[in-house]
Design a protein around this motif. Structure first.
Motif, PDB file in Angstrom:
ATOM      1  N   PHE A   4      14.780  -4.750  -2.830  1.00  0.00           N
ATOM      2  CA  PHE A   4      13.654  -5.176  -2.019  1.00  0.00           C
ATOM      3  C   PHE A   4      12.420  -4.519  -2.629  1.00  0.00           C
ATOM      4  N   VAL A  53       2.779  -4.290  -1.971  1.00  0.00           N
ATOM      5  CA  VAL A  53       2.378  -4.581  -0.604  1.00  0.00           C
ATOM      6  C   VAL A  53       0.885  -4.313  -0.413  1.00  0.00           C
ATOM      7  N   HIS A  54       0.272  -3.755  -1.412  1.00  0.00           N
ATOM      8  CA  HIS A  54      -1.163  -3.494  -1.419  1.00  0.00           C
ATOM      9  C   HIS A  54      -1.516  -3.374  -2.894  1.00  0.00           C
ATOM     10  N   ARG A  81      -2.760  -1.158  -4.388  1.00  0.00           N
ATOM     11  CA  ARG A  81      -2.496   0.193  -4.877  1.00  0.00           C
ATOM     12  C   ARG A  81      -1.101   0.719  -4.525  1.00  0.00           C
ATOM     13  N   LEU A  82      -0.306  -0.079  -3.820  1.00  0.00           N
ATOM     14  CA  LEU A  82       1.009   0.425  -3.393  1.00  0.00           C
ATOM     15  C   LEU A  82       2.129  -0.549  -3.765  1.00  0.00           C
ATOM     16  N   VAL A  92       6.312  -0.979  -3.644  1.00  0.00           N
ATOM     17  CA  VAL A  92       7.494  -0.503  -2.928  1.00  0.00           C
ATOM     18  C   VAL A  92       8.744  -0.938  -3.676  1.00  0.00           C
ATOM     19  N   ILE A 110      12.918  -0.567  -3.033  1.00  0.00           N
ATOM     20  CA  ILE A 110      14.064  -0.076  -2.272  1.00  0.00           C
ATOM     21  C   ILE A 110      15.301  -0.788  -2.779  1.00  0.00           C
ATOM     22  N   ALA A 126      14.525   4.541  -3.347  1.00  0.00           N
ATOM     23  CA  ALA A 126      13.593   4.247  -2.259  1.00  0.00           C
ATOM     24  C   ALA A 126      12.308   4.955  -2.655  1.00  0.00           C
ATOM     25  N   PHE A 151       7.936   4.760  -3.816  1.00  0.00           N
ATOM     26  CA  PHE A 151       6.658   4.169  -3.485  1.00  0.00           C
ATOM     27  C   PHE A 151       5.662   4.629  -4.535  1.00  0.00           C
ATOM     28  N   LEU A 183       1.991   4.926  -5.760  1.00  0.00           N
ATOM     29  CA  LEU A 183       0.576   4.875  -5.416  1.00  0.00           C
ATOM     30  C   LEU A 183      -0.215   4.866  -6.709  1.00  0.00           C
ATOM     31  N   VAL A 209       6.508   8.585  -5.054  1.00  0.00           N
ATOM     32  CA  VAL A 209       7.064   9.429  -4.000  1.00  0.00           C
ATOM     33  C   VAL A 209       8.380   8.807  -3.534  1.00  0.00           C
ATOM     34  N   GLY A 210       9.411   9.634  -3.409  1.00  0.00           N
ATOM     35  CA  GLY A 210      10.671   9.124  -2.884  1.00  0.00           C
ATOM     36  C   GLY A 210      11.846   9.442  -3.785  1.00  0.00           C
ATOM     37  N   GLN A 211      12.939   8.727  -3.545  1.00  0.00           N
ATOM     38  CA  GLN A 211      14.117   8.900  -4.394  1.00  0.00           C
ATOM     39  C   GLN A 211      14.056   7.893  -5.525  1.00  0.00           C
ATOM     40  N   VAL A 236       8.496  14.043  -6.079  1.00  0.00           N
ATOM     41  CA  VAL A 236       7.210  13.428  -6.393  1.00  0.00           C
ATOM     42  C   VAL A 236       7.034  13.444  -7.903  1.00  0.00           C
ATOM     43  N   ILE A 287       8.605  10.278   4.124  1.00  0.00           N
ATOM     44  CA  ILE A 287       9.140  11.328   3.254  1.00  0.00           C
ATOM     45  C   ILE A 287       8.400  12.618   3.563  1.00  0.00           C
ATOM     46  N   ASN A 346      -1.414   0.690   4.257  1.00  0.00           N
ATOM     47  CA  ASN A 346      -0.009   0.828   3.890  1.00  0.00           C
ATOM     48  C   ASN A 346       0.420   2.254   3.630  1.00  0.00           C
ATOM     49  N   PHE A 363       4.881   5.237   4.257  1.00  0.00           N
ATOM     50  CA  PHE A 363       4.561   3.994   3.572  1.00  0.00           C
ATOM     51  C   PHE A 363       4.935   2.838   4.490  1.00  0.00           C
TER      52      PHE A 363
END
Lengths: 366, 366, 366
Positions: free
Chosen positions: A42, A46-47, A49-50, A52, A54, A75, A77, A79, A91-93, A130, C6, C329, C364
């Motif tokens: 997935f 979504v923006h 600057r972002l 996603v 998953i 998962a 994200f 930025l 940021v995330g896994q 991060v 997170i 977001n 997010f």
């Protein structure tokens, strides 16, 4: 979007005791068909600057005999710090930027499993933290092209990447009060004749805790400090990829030190480790069919920190095989491997197995 | 796309000890509302020759008291050998072609649970392997119509199907060095008056291993060979479906042999098994509402290999009920059952329970 | 659609033993980055009278050290009784209408965790059952606006809600032969100056069973009847929300009784409980950036029925923090908390911890 890999490993098998748990739990005696990976992604911007991303895996086991539960792989994200997305905070896994083969999606790898030498750095290649990635726009496009064109690139983990993360590998809680650090440099060069070559270097450092659930009764952790703060865990690796246009070559080597079972003292100690692999492959087209024969040799001498009691491994393995893509959504791989694997753990102080087998994998891309 | 079933089983209950774990874990004492199934399907033709079908269940338990984790049911990939898709190779985890009721989606079944006799063949009806299906285009369309028209068909598992698979049932590793084989023939006939009738025959054979996690201390597996290679596990079944236009009839019966707990020797032995069910139903329309009353009787005498110590079962059950569909996305079923169930296992050498209850199910289709 | 959170909780930490398992398992010693929530929503009106809402969490643990398995949070189905959907029957697992903070999505909450006083009513705020909700169309629109406008409303759980459910909290089987009941009244008033104010009252009652897997050896359940039928578990709460336009205020308080560990008799008893919280917040806009500083105090004295042996808690906590939304977001929250927490359980009869820490959360929304 996603992919799935279904395997059968029992053809021409000479030694059913020849196993490699990190590689593929369905190797050897008592196994049949196995879903090695089943993943649905997935993802999307979504923006402006972002971004996603998953990716759960539908073929994970929570332990015991129950298979095919759904567990996160990625998962994360992204930025973007600038409009061109040359500078990104992740940021995330996600995958730790260590090793080309670790970055490269399993859906793009030719050999069925990653090499023990590089992959032993991080179980499932991932951790939570991060990261910062930088790549110029034109190189971002090149990373993209190296994947989309079928050359089996790693995707865009930046020309420069640096990050901090828990250090206990993916889907595990952190276990000490300090983070791991990793840094990587990689650059896909384009030669005048169009040939792509990608050299890279990378390193990481931290303290890895062998947690009680990974420790057998009777195995010592050395000092109380090591039990609590963890064992020194650090490596440096060099990578070289010559993309198959049509002849390719790929090699990585890493050295370092980390926790490893010591059979003489029945304890876990920080020990040196080293190893790597080299592979050559040739990309052929017959009409719409793509055929890529390959040969790979690998060697590893060191511990696998994520295995119970940080099992000591000595691995020599040679593989010859071929990937056949009759349509872009379906790939069939045959991989003949000859291996000599020695593990030392509390359960078996000296377990040397050698043998050979033919493995088949059907991969579906969707 | 998917569906969910939420149940309440405790009305007019005469015996809270009357249970059937494979049917519905929320039967009897201490239970209330229960999500029996919650499924979302990810499927589609990703290539003119490749169809993908991934169906996780959101109401699976990894063991212990934790419910509602997500686990795979189906993850299969159909490779069409011809443009009309009359010949297909199915790779992955999917339903084993054995029994009409097993093939039919639970979202289409009238009675709340499948019959013990047929369903005891494969827990969750599925396994991992490679299947071949053949059906002529016109019959493929007929299978499609039998489902889409609300006649509650099985979907297209071919006029002829044959396959090999692990044999330990879905979401379990294989446990011996040989595969199971299944074969099935079914044909949906259309009579001159438009009535559809579907006779079918099917059989499977293999060796089923009672693994250590399924065995109580104190229960013997007979010979060491049976412990390792498994117990003979084979059945043959006949099916007949007269689709409800408006009056329908459905019956299946199977005989065979398989592992079953023996209370006299406290061991697991290969024993004969047999049983089946018969059902009649009547499909009525009142404006946009559909109402389908039904009655079902079933009998089973044999083991359930996937239960701890291969529990021995003797089942007599009669059900009368009705399904009401006020809108196509919502169905309410009331099912009154009268049962006499005897189980024999190491935990309880003779456990006979009889009684009756009214069960309710709300099903949501989306 | 979904969101992920997170966290990193280890800044300026004065006491690594200060923990709160229901709040955030990654508080205190040995922890680092943590995925607190990762959720994807599958929802929609699949029929003019049927709304489907399925929300799995990708950061759930089936127990042990394995993280990030996928487990259901919501799986509910709204059947509208009228065309305007003012009257709805909700079937499935969903939030129990008890407490504004419980209803409000974690993606909208300012403080990182819910208050112990209200949230101890239901682990994960949810249970499985059947609810009835009523709200006039104009109030339904107001509930919608209070969320979509960024005022951080609860969403539409009706002006009036009433329901029955298992009572063992979400993703657990029911354990006795009776259901819980909950009822709630809430009304979002709009003052002449446009200010929204939402008072509410709610209550629930039932019997909660402390199941064997939640009980330590050595702890008594009192009478056999309590062991089987459960402990009295009932509460009543008042809520008041003054939405931040720009200054807001929010407070809730509840009293009741429920199972709680008694350190003197090493047994679980029905004991009184009470507690609540008050929060103030100020919503500021700087260009496209939104900044919401907040302060929150909370108190709780009572048991947590869902924790092993129904741990007794006494909680004083003060938080000051701010949420910053540079883009819609992405949200970053800094939350500085000073707490004094005393737990009494069989494992530790008197465990008082106080200290402070700064916590960071990146959220997010997608």
């Amino acid at each position: 979007r996603g992919y799935a890999q279904i395997r059968y490993n029992r053809l021409l098998e000479t030694n059913p005791q020849l196993k490699c748990d990190q590689c593929d739990r369905s190797l050897g005696a008592g196994n049949g068909f196995f879903i090695r990976r089943a993943r649905i992604v997935f993802s999307g911007n979504v923006h402006e600057r972002l971004y996603v991303y998953i990716q759960p895996d539908f073929a994970s086991s929570p332990g015991g005999s129950a298979l095919n539960f759904v567990q996160l792989r990625d998962a994360y994200f992204d930025l973007a710090l600038d409009a061109a997305k040359e500078f990104r905070i992740r940021v995330g896994q996600s995958k730790i930027p260590y090793g080309f083969e670790n970055m490269q999606s399993s859906s793009n790898r030719l050999a069925l499993d990653r090499s023990d030498a590089i992959n032993s750095a991080f179980a499932n290649e991932r951790d939570l933290g991060v990261m910062f990635y930088w790549a110029p726009s034109e190189i971002r496009e090149r990373f993209e092209e190296l994947t989309s064109s079928g050359l089996k690139g790693s995707g865009d983990y930046g020309v420069f990447g640096v990050g901090v993360f828990n250090g206990q590998t993916s889907n595990k809680s952190d276990a000490n009060d300090q983070l791991h650090t990793a840094v990587r440099l990689a650059y896909p060069l384009q030669l005048a004749n169009g040939q792509y070559i990608e050299p890279g270097i990378q390193a990481y450092s931290g303290k890895y805790v062998v947690t009680p659930d990974q420790l057998s009764t009777g195995v010592s952790l050395g000092s109380e400090q090591q039990a609590k703060e963890g064992f020194t865990d650090r490596r440096v690796a060099a990578s070289l990829v010559v993309y198959p246009q049509p002849l390719g070559f790929q090699a990585e080597y890493n050295i370092g030190e980390g926790p490893e079972f010591d059979p003489e003292t029945l304890s876990i100690k920080v020990k040196p480790l080293h190893g790597g692999y080299a592979q050559t492959m040739y990309r052929m087209k017959f009409g719409n069919h793509i055929l890529i024969p390959f040969a790979k040799v690998q060697y590893y001498d060191g511990g696998k920190k994520h295995e119970r009691d940080a099992v000591s491994h000595k691995v020599y393995e040679t593989e010859v095989g071929a990937e056949w893509q009759p349509i872009k959504n379906f790939e069939l791989v045959a991989d003949y491997s000859i291996a000599d694997r020695t593990t030392r753990s509390f359960a078996n102080l000296y377990n040397r197995q050698h043998g050979s087998r033919l493995r088949l994998q059907a991969q579906f891309n969707f």
